[in-house]
Design a protein around this motif. Structure first.
Motif, mmCIF file in Angstrom:
data_model
loop_
_atom_site.group_PDB
_atom_site.id
_atom_site.type_symbol
_atom_site.label_atom_id
_atom_site.label_comp_id
_atom_site.label_asym_id
_atom_site.label_seq_id
_atom_site.Cartn_x
_atom_site.Cartn_y
_atom_site.Cartn_z
ATOM 1 N N ARG A 18 -26.565 -32.606 -21.900
ATOM 2 C CA ARG A 18 -25.479 -31.661 -22.185
ATOM 3 C C ARG A 18 -25.187 -30.743 -21.002
ATOM 4 N NH1 ARG A 18 -28.016 -29.567 -27.720
ATOM 5 N NH2 ARG A 18 -29.877 -30.266 -26.615
ATOM 6 N N ASP A 107 -40.233 -24.214 -24.410
ATOM 7 C CA ASP A 107 -39.232 -25.027 -23.708
ATOM 8 C C ASP A 107 -39.212 -24.648 -22.229
ATOM 9 O OD1 ASP A 107 -38.299 -26.230 -26.070
ATOM 10 O OD2 ASP A 107 -36.888 -24.592 -26.447
ATOM 11 N N ARG A 110 -36.334 -22.181 -21.161
ATOM 12 C CA ARG A 110 -36.187 -20.812 -21.669
ATOM 13 C C ARG A 110 -36.882 -19.879 -20.668
ATOM 14 N NH1 ARG A 110 -34.533 -20.112 -27.237
ATOM 15 N NH2 ARG A 110 -34.735 -22.054 -28.409
ATOM 16 N N ALA A 162 -34.369 -20.402 -34.505
ATOM 17 C CA ALA A 162 -35.754 -20.616 -34.030
ATOM 18 C C ALA A 162 -35.802 -20.590 -32.509
ATOM 19 C CB ALA A 162 -36.267 -21.950 -34.548
ATOM 20 N N THR A 188 -36.726 -31.162 -34.551
ATOM 21 C CA THR A 188 -36.284 -30.595 -33.271
ATOM 22 C C THR A 188 -37.183 -29.461 -32.794
ATOM 23 O OG1 THR A 188 -34.712 -29.213 -34.472
ATOM 24 C CG2 THR A 188 -33.848 -31.242 -33.486
ATOM 25 N N LYS A 212 -32.038 -20.544 -24.808
ATOM 26 C CA LYS A 212 -32.343 -21.878 -24.261
ATOM 27 C C LYS A 212 -31.133 -22.293 -23.438
ATOM 28 C CE LYS A 212 -32.583 -25.658 -26.957
ATOM 29 N NZ LYS A 212 -31.601 -26.641 -26.435
HETATM 30 C C1 LIG Z 1 -37.422 -25.954 -29.886
HETATM 31 C C2 LIG Z 1 -36.057 -25.324 -29.916
HETATM 32 O O1 LIG Z 1 -35.745 -24.756 -28.676
HETATM 33 C C3 LIG Z 1 -36.069 -24.182 -30.923
HETATM 34 O O2 LIG Z 1 -34.808 -23.602 -30.979
HETATM 35 C C4 LIG Z 1 -34.992 -26.304 -30.301
HETATM 36 O O3 LIG Z 1 -35.242 -26.764 -31.599
HETATM 37 C C5 LIG Z 1 -34.860 -27.460 -29.339
HETATM 38 O O4 LIG Z 1 -33.802 -28.252 -29.825
HETATM 39 P P1 LIG Z 1 -33.042 -29.353 -28.971
HETATM 40 O O5 LIG Z 1 -32.241 -30.132 -29.931
HETATM 41 O O6 LIG Z 1 -34.115 -30.149 -28.309
HETATM 42 O O7 LIG Z 1 -32.164 -28.598 -28.025
#
Ligand SMILES: C[C@](O)(CO)[C@H](O)COP(=O)(O)O
Ligand SMILES: Nc1ccn([C@@H]2O[C@H](COP(=O)(O)OP(=O)(O)OP(=O)(O)O)[C@@H](O)[C@H]2O)c(=O)n1
Length: 404
Positions: A18, A107, A110, A162, A188, A212
């Motif tokens: 993305r 992540d 982040r 989340a 996820t 994120k």
């Molecule tokens: C783990 C996460 O960042 C929590 O918000 C999110 O679920 C990651 O999701 P993605 O679909 O891999 O972007």
């Protein structure tokens, strides 16, 4: 307090579809540094955590090496999987061997999680097997069909977004992930895996700033935010210099710029006598006005005898970061009749960049002979001269002392 500091698993094996771009988003730069380098650094600077493991894409080794420096608490990276869930499972399997009882999963994209947020997650782990930082949803929520028509307004009461780092008892999370993989569950985040396994998940307040970075717009906004923080446009530029020289003695390898070079002699002196890394360390410390290598690592201290000089340079680079700064450029000149430096120049640039956590395009390595003049010209030793250019934020007035 937890009996052992929690380990950290940073997931960075995604492709960043993305976000687009020439390299996966975690290796794209904001404020002059790779996003992943910033994320790793948050945990390196936090005293409450144990070993840190990064899971990277199968082909991303060179990108990782160039972006992320070394640190005593940073484990060698592991290869991630095709989905985030698979990546986490691989990382947990690797961490299980480290003896940690708890893990924070974060992540790699982040880079703005605060030390306070990490502290909240760790504190909550004392009374829970699963901890989720989250922020209450504040927008009005709509459900729409595939044609962009609103079907319903969703009650946002009790809904949260989340975030990571999510904290877990390691054994419990690993068992839940193994079970979820066997059952074909697709989740996820890791809290969802725990929910599926029937483990209660405790909420702690997340932070609006802990975004994120998902799209090009997110990455551009993160860069703007760093500039607004004043580091890059309001800071000051400083230049430091360093010089070092060591004589040859009996041996078969010369350490230069962090690279072992086979030779019919070795350099004698402090640690592994890597004059290049010593000069670079002094250049950085000089730019910071924080003394020199001998002040921080006295040659009389037996623990530095024969030690790799990587740690001295990593220390100086860390000091720049601790002051909120960035290394803009390092330039090195090596003066040696032998061995020949040219064939090792690329390896030295990469090594110095990795140690400092900067791109190799910010490291210059040059070499010259001393034209047979003096001791260096007679091949009795090797010298190095280094220049470091850094950017530091301007000091902020202490509270209550603002200029009217
Ligand atoms: C783990 C996460 O960042 C929590 O918000 C999110 O679920 C990651 O999701 P993605 O679909 O891999 O972007
Ligand atoms: N196979 C995967 C997929 C994702 N991640 C990591 O999980 C985090 C959150 O995922 P996301 O933002 O979705 O990253 P990508 O999967 O890279 O993005 P995209 O879905 O746009 O390709 C990122 O740090 C990403 O590197 C991972 O380690 N392994």
């Amino acid at each position: 307090m937890l009996q052992t500091k929690p380990a950290v698993l940073i997931v960075a094996a995604g492709r960043g579809v993305r976000a687009g771009g020439a390299v996966p988003k975690q290796y794209q730069r904001i404020g002059g540094r790779a996003i992943l380098a910033r994320t790793v650094e948050i945990f390196m600077q936090h005293e409450g955590i144990g070993p840190v493991l990064v899971a990277i894409g199968a082909e991303d080794g060179p990108l990782y090496d160039a972006a992320v420096g070394e640190h005593p608490r940073l484990l060698p990276p592991v290869k991630g999987g095709a989905t985030r869930q698979e990546t986490v499972l691989r990382g947990l399997e690797a961490l299980a061997a480290e003896g940690a009882t708890h893990v924070l999963v974060h992540d790699g994209v982040r880079p703005f999680a605060s030390a306070a947020l990490i502290g909240r997650v760790i504190a909550a782990l004392e009374g829970a097997d699963a901890v989720l930082p989250a922020t209450p949803v504040t927008d009005t929520l709509k459900r729409a069909d595939g044609d962009g028509r609103v079907i319903a307004t969703v009650d946002r009461g009790g809904l949260f977004g989340a975030q990571t780092p999510q904290g877990f008892r390691l054994e419990t999370l690993l068992a839940a992930h193994r079970g979820a993989a066997a059952a074909g569950l697709a989740a996820t985040d890791d809290a969802a895996v725990m929910e599926w396994a029937g483990v209660p998940v405790t909420l702690v307040p997340g932070e609006a700033e802990n975004v994120k970075l998902t799209t090009p717009a997110d990455i551009a906004a993160a860069g703007r935010r760093l500039r607004q923080d004043g580091l890059l446009i309001l800071g000051e530029t400083r230049v430091g210099t360093g010089y070092d020289i060591h004589p040859f003695t009996d041996g078969d390898t010369v350490h230069l710029g962090g690279v072992p070079i086979p030779h019919d002699r070795r350099l004698a002196g402090h640690s592994d006598a890597d004059v290049a890394l010593h000069a670079l360390t002094d250049a950085l410390l000089g730019a910071l006005a924080e003394g020199d290598i001998g002040d921080h690592f006295p040659p009389s201290d037996p623990q530095w005898k024969g030690a790799s000089s990587d740690r001295f340079l990593a220390f100086a680079a860390e000091r720049v970061r601790a002051r909120g700064g960035v290394i803009a450029h390092l330039d090195l000149a090596i003066v040696a009749e032998a061995p020949r430096i040219g064939p090792h120049r690329t390896a030295m640039r990469a090594r110095i960049a990795a140690i400092c956590g900067i791109g190799a395009d910010r490291v210059g390595v040059k070499a010259t002979t001393n034209e047979k003049l003096g001791a260096l010209g007679r091949g009795e030793g090797i010298a190095a001269i280094a220049t470091a250019t850094i950017r530091l934020p301007y000091p902020v007035d202490p509270p209550g002392e603002e200029t009217p």
